[in-house]
Design an enzyme around this catalytic site. Sequence first.
Site, PDB file in Angstrom:
ATOM      1  N   GLY A  14      52.341  49.589  17.402  1.00  7.30           N
ATOM      2  CA  GLY A  14      50.951  49.520  17.856  1.00  7.30           C
ATOM      3  C   GLY A  14      50.290  48.165  17.729  1.00  7.30           C
ATOM      4  O   GLY A  14      49.061  48.078  17.653  1.00  7.30           O
ATOM      5  N   SER A  15      51.088  47.093  17.776  1.00  2.00           N
ATOM      6  CA  SER A  15      50.443  45.773  17.692  1.00  2.00           C
ATOM      7  C   SER A  15      49.631  45.467  18.949  1.00  2.00           C
ATOM      8  O   SER A  15      48.597  44.787  18.877  1.00  2.00           O
ATOM      9  CB  SER A  15      51.476  44.674  17.434  1.00  2.00           C
ATOM     10  OG  SER A  15      52.313  44.487  18.545  1.00  2.00           O
ATOM     11  N   LEU A  95      56.602  58.362  32.650  1.00  2.00           N
ATOM     12  CA  LEU A  95      55.555  59.379  32.802  1.00  2.00           C
ATOM     13  C   LEU A  95      55.791  60.245  34.029  1.00  2.00           C
ATOM     14  O   LEU A  95      56.266  59.764  35.069  1.00  2.00           O
ATOM     15  CB  LEU A  95      54.187  58.704  32.880  1.00  2.00           C
ATOM     16  CG  LEU A  95      53.735  58.071  31.553  1.00  2.00           C
ATOM     17  CD1 LEU A  95      52.587  57.089  31.792  1.00  2.00           C
ATOM     18  CD2 LEU A  95      53.321  59.144  30.551  1.00  2.00           C
ATOM     19  N   ASN A 109      50.494  48.981  32.207  1.00  2.00           N
ATOM     20  CA  ASN A 109      51.600  48.935  31.244  1.00  2.00           C
ATOM     21  C   ASN A 109      51.910  47.479  30.935  1.00  2.00           C
ATOM     22  O   ASN A 109      51.770  46.614  31.799  1.00  2.00           O
ATOM     23  CB  ASN A 109      52.849  49.606  31.832  1.00  2.00           C
ATOM     24  CG  ASN A 109      54.030  49.579  30.877  1.00  2.00           C
ATOM     25  OD1 ASN A 109      53.910  49.950  29.708  1.00  2.00           O
ATOM     26  ND2 ASN A 109      55.184  49.119  31.360  1.00  2.00           N
ATOM     27  N   HIS A 111      55.049  45.065  29.716  1.00  2.00           N
ATOM     28  CA  HIS A 111      56.521  45.078  29.620  1.00  2.00           C
ATOM     29  C   HIS A 111      56.985  43.697  29.154  1.00  2.00           C
ATOM     30  O   HIS A 111      56.496  42.677  29.648  1.00  2.00           O
ATOM     31  CB  HIS A 111      57.123  45.417  30.988  1.00  2.00           C
ATOM     32  CG  HIS A 111      58.615  45.582  30.946  1.00  2.00           C
ATOM     33  ND1 HIS A 111      59.227  46.708  30.463  1.00  2.00           N
ATOM     34  CD2 HIS A 111      59.613  44.737  31.316  1.00  2.00           C
ATOM     35  CE1 HIS A 111      60.537  46.570  30.533  1.00  2.00           C
ATOM     36  NE2 HIS A 111      60.799  45.386  31.055  1.00  2.00           N
ATOM     37  N   ASP A 148      58.430  50.389  35.966  1.00  2.00           N
ATOM     38  CA  ASP A 148      58.232  48.947  35.749  1.00  2.00           C
ATOM     39  C   ASP A 148      58.141  48.187  37.076  1.00  2.00           C
ATOM     40  O   ASP A 148      58.303  46.959  37.099  1.00  2.00           O
ATOM     41  CB  ASP A 148      59.353  48.339  34.868  1.00  2.00           C
ATOM     42  CG  ASP A 148      59.323  48.859  33.441  1.00  2.00           C
ATOM     43  OD1 ASP A 148      58.229  49.219  32.953  1.00  2.00           O
ATOM     44  OD2 ASP A 148      60.394  48.919  32.809  1.00  2.00           O
ATOM     45  N   GLU A 177      51.954  39.030  24.960  1.00  2.00           N
ATOM     46  CA  GLU A 177      51.485  40.383  25.305  1.00  2.00           C
ATOM     47  C   GLU A 177      50.079  40.614  24.767  1.00  2.00           C
ATOM     48  O   GLU A 177      49.235  41.220  25.433  1.00  2.00           O
ATOM     49  CB  GLU A 177      52.434  41.442  24.734  1.00  2.00           C
ATOM     50  CG  GLU A 177      53.815  41.440  25.335  1.00  2.00           C
ATOM     51  CD  GLU A 177      54.686  42.551  24.754  1.00  2.00           C
ATOM     52  OE1 GLU A 177      54.190  43.664  24.561  1.00  2.00           O
ATOM     53  OE2 GLU A 177      55.879  42.291  24.487  1.00  2.00           O
TER      54      GLU A 177
END
Length: 205
Positions: A14-15, A95, A109, A111, A148, A177
Amino acid sequence: MSRPRLGVLISGRGSNLLAILEAVEHGELPVDVALVVSNRAEAAGLAHARGRGVPTRVIDRAAYPRRAARHAAILDALGEAGIDLVVCAGWDEILEPALVQVYAGRMLNVHPSLLPAFAGTIHAQRDALNHGVKISGCTVHFVTDDVDGGPIVLQRPVPVFESDTPVSLATRILVEEHIALPEAIRLWADGRLHFDGRRVRIAPP
Ligand code: GRF
């Protein structure tokens, strides 16, 4: 207009969730994190939300062994929380189309590669290293049923060094990120992202 309500899907550390929460706390992100969903009860990232009083839900394989039922429960939880934008931040499941469809154009998202390279794997950093690329990075993209492969919002590159291991490369990419994901959310919240075919145009502020 009221602040968009964000739902964040996590599976582990969860960073990236923490980067979002801190950006909100610092007044840099005009959204409310209204729900964090984890598909793993032991996900360390849940503590970041709980410690801040952000509602959390664990919707996991123990409660819902079948993926379709599990994702239907996630869809219900997101709906009940009135979520406007869903962010997959270290989420490790493909999903269900039914969920993706409801949040079309409203689900991001992150990636850990420069897509379309090294898509569809949770070992993108290792694969990039083994392939011998000299530059890698991260991508924030809209989620579609093409895993993706959805329209790209932002990318941030990093160099790959001779001495890199999968862990050292992943660590360098993660720094980017933590910049790219809050920035993409901010652009979405500010209404600056527009589709032009599969290209995402970013309107000036
Ligand atoms: C990140 O590198 C993300 O891109 C990948 O898994 C990692 C999750 O990190 N899908 P965290 O849980 O946000 O710390």
